[in-house]
Design an enzyme around this catalytic site. Structure first.
Site, PDB file in Angstrom:
ATOM      1  N   LYS A  84     -34.044  -7.294  13.972  1.00  0.00           N
ATOM      2  CA  LYS A  84     -32.711  -7.011  14.959  1.00  0.00           C
ATOM      3  C   LYS A  84     -32.240  -6.088  14.299  1.00  0.00           C
ATOM      4  CE  LYS A  84     -28.559  -9.560  12.360  1.00  0.00           C
ATOM      5  NZ  LYS A  84     -27.828 -10.093  11.631  1.00  0.00           N
ATOM      6  N   SER A 159     -24.643 -13.311  13.270  1.00  0.00           N
ATOM      7  CA  SER A 159     -24.963 -11.959  14.293  1.00  0.00           C
ATOM      8  C   SER A 159     -26.491 -12.009  14.852  1.00  0.00           C
ATOM      9  CB  SER A 159     -24.704 -10.547  13.669  1.00  0.00           C
ATOM     10  OG  SER A 159     -24.962 -10.954  12.854  1.00  0.00           O
ATOM     11  N   SER A 183     -24.172 -15.148   9.243  1.00  0.00           N
ATOM     12  CA  SER A 183     -25.262 -15.334  10.622  1.00  0.00           C
ATOM     13  C   SER A 183     -26.504 -14.959  10.769  1.00  0.00           C
ATOM     14  CB  SER A 183     -25.093 -12.948  10.536  1.00  0.00           C
ATOM     15  OG  SER A 183     -24.123 -12.904  10.917  1.00  0.00           O
TER      16      SER A 183
END
Length: 483
Positions: A84, A159, A183
């Site tokens: 990520k 996210s 997220s």
């Protein structure tokens, strides 16, 4: 042994790791198969950014060159991964989705990158995120928008949207993510994969601007519970550099409590009326809950007292924004997106009594959950209040006619669960009439990831893992107007 590229990318992470550790599959074969799928599908999905295929293939060939069948191999040996873009991975761009850091290259690894590499994983790139991870819609001015593999005109969530989309499209077998108010769980629900928010400290975080914060955690994503448990076994465990750091769970799966009795599930479709959940989401999940009851689960409509949980989350989140992003805003005025500026400014307005009330709420809820799990094995809720929405929408402005006041309100369900400090997992559960994934969130006792995974595995066995998307590889524009 040679397996066709398309078949290789559809094997589970557990099976891939077994084959690479035994030498039945070469690491270069596995990495090349996934790179081919990335090159085929990523122009449509835009999930993986800063792709470095030659670097990954060189690392894989080195593993093959030095392979010995009698030598120990890590649990992720030869598996391709992407990290990520909110965490640094040495030698890769580390933008956090912000034009401010568009050209920054990391010179160190985050702890999760370290641990996955030590377990034998090979990094191929990063996964896309919203700017600074704010908002459950993955778009930014550096890399553009990530599309949902199940419907390319819909958001992948966020996210950890790039991670979830890459998993769903079979471009990666495993991925790491992070979660403050949903997220990991939101994009898992939107993309039909599995996202796991551990108890704070179960997976330590370093480097971290807020090492003693309880809201943000890092954790695993996968396509099945078994695959997720494999990655969690690598990520969990203490580290002296981390603020919160807990020992790993005693075993991957805690035996389902008292095997002679049914699993006790509390179903809370709208957190006792505290949130608005879209009718299509409730309609998709109600038959799933009924099916569990039909298979012998003991299901009861019940909700722990989570009064003021969402408001407390909003306060502590604003405080976190003030801690981590206010210095960035001060140094780069006018360069952060409006949602970030608003949340930072909300943090600047906080006073001592407001923060103290939020902390007292957190204490009360912690003990409420402790007692609740004396009666139930697991709490179940919708993961998200809505199904995946259009990629041109920043966030839902209303749910079934009820206005959402800002970009946080439509994610009240996972935010409330964040405040409990309990582990939570989003599992594929159903689809809407037009085929969009809908996830269910299961919540377990604090620091009992093993017990929650056991129930999640039983759920997956009962309900299944959901359909894999057939992605149209036609390239799509990465940059769209998002309002």
């Amino acid at each position: 042994m040679t397996i066709g590229e398309n078949t290789t990318t559809r094997l589970s992470a557990v099976e891939l790791a077994r084959l690479t550790r035994s030498g039945e599959l070469g690491a270069a074969e596995v990495v090349q198969a996934h790179i081919a799928e990335i090159e085929r599908l990523n122009p449509a999905v835009n999930a993986i950014v800063d792709l470095r295929p030659e670097r990954a293939l060189a690392a894989a060939r080195e593993l093959d060159r030095t392979f010995r069948s009698d030598a120990p191999h890590g649990p992720l040996y030869g598996l391709p991964v992407a990290h990520k873009d909110l965490v640094p991975a040495a030698g890769f761009r580390f933008t956090q989705g912000s034009p401010i850091f568009a050209e920054r290259v990391a010179d160190q690894d985050h702890l999760v990158v370290e641990r996955m590499a030590a377990a034998g994983a090979i990094t191929v790139g990063k996964t896309n995120v919203p700017e600074f991870g704010l908002g459950s819609q993955t778009f930014n001015d550096v890399y553009g928008v990530t599309r949902n593999p199940h419907a390319l005109d819909r958001t992948a969530g966020g996210s950890s949207g790039g991670a979830a989309a890459a998993l769903a499209a079979r471009m990666l077998p495993l991925a790491d993510g992070s979660d403050t108010g949903g997220s990991l769980r939101n994009p898992a629900s939107f993309c039909g994969v599995v996202g796991f928010r551990p108890s704070p400290g179960r997976v330590p975080s370093w480097p971290d601007a807020d090492p003693f914060g309880r809201l943000a955690v890092v954790g695993p994503m996968a396509r099945t519970v078994d695959d997720l448990a494999l990655l969690l076994s690598v990520l969990a465990g203490p580290d002296p550099r981390a603020g919160w750091s807990a020992p790993p769970a005693p075993q991957p799966y805690f035996p389902v409590p008292d095997a002679g009795r049914p699993i006790r599930l509390a179903w809370s479709p709208d957190v006792d009326g505290r949130v608005v959940v879209a009718r299509e989401v409730r309609a998709a999940l109600e038959p799933v809950v009924a099916a569990l009851e039909g298979q012998g689960w003991q299901v009861e409509l019940a909700t722990p007292d989570l009064g003021d949980a969402i408001e407390a989350f909003r306060v502590l989140r604003a405080l976190k924004m003030q801690l981590s992003l206010a210095p960035v805003l001060a140094e780069h005025p006018g360069r952060l997106k409006s949602d970030a500026v608003w949340n930072i400014e909300e943090g600047g307005k906080l006073d001592g009594p407001t923060i103290a009330r939020a902390e007292r709420t957190a204490v009360r809820i912690f003990h409420e959950m402790r007692e609740f799990f004396g009666t139930f094995d697991v709490l179940a809720t919708p993961t998200c209040q809505v199904a995946p929405f259009g990629i041109g929408t920043r966030y839902p402005r209303e749910i079934d006619g009820t206005p959402m006041r800002d970009y946080l309100e439509w994610m009240g369900v996972p935010a409330a669960i964040t405040m409990t400090g309990c582990p939570a997992i989003s599992l594929p559960a159903a689809t809407t009439p037009d085929g969009l994934p809908v996830g269910i969130q299961l919540v377990g006792p604090h620091l009992r990831e093993d017990r929650l995974l056991a129930v999640a595995r039983a759920f997956e066995s009962a309900i299944g893992t959901g359909p894999a998307p057939e992605v149209d590889p036609t390239p799509r524009p990465a940059f769209v107007a998002v309002d």
